[in-house]
Write a protein that holds these residues in place. Structure first.
Motif, mmCIF file in Angstrom:
data_model
loop_
_atom_site.group_PDB
_atom_site.id
_atom_site.type_symbol
_atom_site.label_atom_id
_atom_site.label_comp_id
_atom_site.label_asym_id
_atom_site.label_seq_id
_atom_site.Cartn_x
_atom_site.Cartn_y
_atom_site.Cartn_z
ATOM 1 N N ALA A 1 23.209 -29.426 15.086
ATOM 2 C CA ALA A 1 24.642 -29.815 14.627
ATOM 3 C C ALA A 1 25.354 -30.312 15.504
ATOM 4 N N GLY A 2 25.534 -30.224 16.796
ATOM 5 C CA GLY A 2 26.332 -30.896 17.659
ATOM 6 C C GLY A 2 25.868 -32.352 17.861
ATOM 7 N N VAL A 3 24.646 -32.732 17.809
ATOM 8 C CA VAL A 3 23.890 -34.027 18.040
ATOM 9 C C VAL A 3 24.029 -34.730 16.858
ATOM 10 N N ILE A 4 23.919 -34.081 15.459
ATOM 11 C CA ILE A 4 24.296 -35.212 14.312
ATOM 12 C C ILE A 4 25.759 -35.319 14.149
ATOM 13 N N GLY A 5 26.563 -34.229 14.443
ATOM 14 C CA GLY A 5 28.230 -34.381 14.332
ATOM 15 C C GLY A 5 28.463 -35.354 15.511
ATOM 16 N N ALA A 6 27.907 -35.578 16.569
ATOM 17 C CA ALA A 6 28.325 -36.536 17.478
ATOM 18 C C ALA A 6 27.920 -37.976 17.031
ATOM 19 N N LEU A 7 26.903 -38.059 16.253
ATOM 20 C CA LEU A 7 26.485 -39.399 15.626
ATOM 21 C C LEU A 7 27.073 -39.585 14.421
ATOM 22 N N ALA A 8 27.402 -38.543 13.492
ATOM 23 C CA ALA A 8 27.910 -38.908 12.159
ATOM 24 C C ALA A 8 29.020 -39.867 12.072
ATOM 25 N N PRO A 9 30.096 -40.039 12.677
ATOM 26 C CA PRO A 9 31.107 -40.903 12.583
ATOM 27 C C PRO A 9 30.343 -42.464 12.444
ATOM 28 N N ASP A 10 29.262 -42.813 12.968
ATOM 29 C CA ASP A 10 28.824 -44.131 13.069
ATOM 30 C C ASP A 10 27.864 -44.250 11.912
ATOM 31 N N PHE A 11 27.411 -43.197 10.954
ATOM 32 C CA PHE A 11 26.788 -43.586 9.615
ATOM 33 C C PHE A 11 27.626 -44.477 8.953
ATOM 34 N N ASP A 12 28.955 -44.903 9.287
ATOM 35 C CA ASP A 12 29.758 -45.496 8.420
ATOM 36 C C ASP A 12 29.274 -47.124 8.595
ATOM 37 N N MET A 13 28.247 -47.208 9.610
ATOM 38 C CA MET A 13 27.805 -48.649 10.067
ATOM 39 C C MET A 13 26.846 -48.930 8.859
ATOM 40 N N LEU A 14 26.152 -48.172 8.131
ATOM 41 C CA LEU A 14 25.722 -48.558 6.777
ATOM 42 C C LEU A 14 26.338 -49.293 6.164
ATOM 43 N N TRP A 15 27.633 -48.662 5.760
ATOM 44 C CA TRP A 15 28.490 -49.411 4.672
ATOM 45 C C TRP A 15 29.037 -50.614 5.283
ATOM 46 N N PHE A 16 29.445 -50.616 6.587
ATOM 47 C CA PHE A 16 29.891 -51.739 7.316
ATOM 48 C C PHE A 16 28.922 -53.045 7.087
ATOM 49 N N TYR A 17 27.726 -53.008 7.362
ATOM 50 C CA TYR A 17 26.830 -54.082 7.168
ATOM 51 C C TYR A 17 26.379 -54.193 5.610
ATOM 52 N N LEU A 18 26.046 -53.250 5.061
ATOM 53 C CA LEU A 18 25.380 -53.382 3.599
ATOM 54 C C LEU A 18 26.297 -53.591 2.539
ATOM 55 N N VAL A 19 27.514 -52.990 2.545
ATOM 56 C CA VAL A 19 28.618 -53.034 1.581
ATOM 57 C C VAL A 19 29.789 -53.985 1.798
ATOM 58 N N ASP A 20 30.445 -53.586 2.830
ATOM 59 C CA ASP A 20 31.607 -54.449 3.348
ATOM 60 C C ASP A 20 31.473 -55.681 3.932
ATOM 61 N N ARG B 1 31.029 -56.553 6.946
ATOM 62 C CA ARG B 1 31.800 -56.514 8.070
ATOM 63 C C ARG B 1 33.131 -56.950 7.999
ATOM 64 N N GLN B 2 33.745 -56.739 6.829
ATOM 65 C CA GLN B 2 35.258 -57.209 6.464
ATOM 66 C C GLN B 2 36.061 -56.386 7.179
ATOM 67 N N THR B 3 36.035 -55.094 7.521
ATOM 68 C CA THR B 3 36.881 -54.155 7.861
ATOM 69 C C THR B 3 36.014 -53.540 9.091
ATOM 70 N N HIS B 4 36.755 -53.263 10.401
ATOM 71 C CA HIS B 4 36.508 -52.709 11.529
ATOM 72 C C HIS B 4 36.203 -51.513 11.186
ATOM 73 N N HIS B 5 34.773 -51.081 11.555
ATOM 74 C CA HIS B 5 34.361 -49.800 11.166
ATOM 75 C C HIS B 5 35.230 -48.574 11.728
ATOM 76 N N HIS B 6 35.691 -48.803 12.494
ATOM 77 C CA HIS B 6 36.592 -47.681 13.388
ATOM 78 C C HIS B 6 37.899 -47.551 12.354
ATOM 79 N N LYS B 7 38.014 -48.155 11.370
ATOM 80 C CA LYS B 7 39.285 -48.029 10.407
ATOM 81 C C LYS B 7 38.716 -46.961 9.126
ATOM 82 N N TYR B 8 37.453 -46.831 9.085
ATOM 83 C CA TYR B 8 36.886 -46.024 8.050
ATOM 84 C C TYR B 8 37.317 -44.846 8.153
ATOM 85 N N ILE B 9 37.252 -43.871 7.028
ATOM 86 C CA ILE B 9 37.858 -42.447 7.408
ATOM 87 C C ILE B 9 36.933 -41.645 8.047
#
Length: 172
Positions: free
Chosen positions: A33-52, A54-62
């Motif tokens: 749980a700790g390891v996955i939690g520490a990685l979880a915010p960067d799961f948004d990289m999928l959205w960043f590259y595949l959907v967005d 790279r239009q929005t800085h991924h650190h601006k995602y929820i």
């Protein structure tokens, strides 16, 4: 941070496990749980590259809003208060603490919108100057990468120490 999020989550979770008087889940579940939690915010990289695209800085995602991780942590603490033996509360607490740790570590040299969604202003302790191409080389050659390496070394040492303590030979 490039390489230290998973090791930092490991260090955080093992501290929870080692210091907890009682834990309603197996230690391996808490560490995961700790390891996955520490990685979880960067799961948004999928959205960043595949959907967005790279239009929005991924650190601006929820997923990179500290208020999300603080809210999850508060929910876990309230859940744990009402049901002290709840495995879900313990897992959520360690998971969300890992996500919050991710925010702290990203704040060293990466912009984090600490007051999002209320204030649209990023914060970082230090700036990495853009001196090299490709862009990621700037981070690898910056002094802050030594902090990442130190976290990784600390995780390996902790892993080996915990394995020795439990009598299982470490193969790292």
């Amino acid at each position: 941070m490039f390489i230290a999020h998973a090791p930092s989550g490991y260090l955080l979770a093992t501290q929870f496990v080692d210091r907890a008087r009682t834990l309603p889940v197996r230690a391996s579940v808490a560490v995961a749980a700790g390891v996955i939690g520490a990685l979880a915010p960067d799961f948004d990289m999928l959205w960043f590259y595949l959907v967005d695209a790279r239009q929005t800085h991924h650190h601006k995602y929820i997923s990179h809003w500290p208020v999300l991780w603080l809210s999850l942590l508060l929910l876990a603490l309230l859940w744990r208060h009402t049901r002290p033996l709840s495995a879900g509360a313990a897992v959520l607490g360690i998971f969300s603490a890992g996500g919050l740790l991710h925010m702290v570590l990203d704040s060293v040299v990466g912009d984090i919108w600490w007051f999002a969604p209320f204030i649209d202003r990023p914060f970082a302790l230090f700036t990495v100057p853009a001196l090299h191409t490709p862009w990621w080389l700037n981070f690898l050659l910056h002094w802050s990468f030594a902090l990442e390496l130190a976290i990784c070394v600390g995780a390996v040492i902790t892993f080996r120490h915990r394995r020795q303590r439990s009598g299982v030979p470490a193969k790292v």
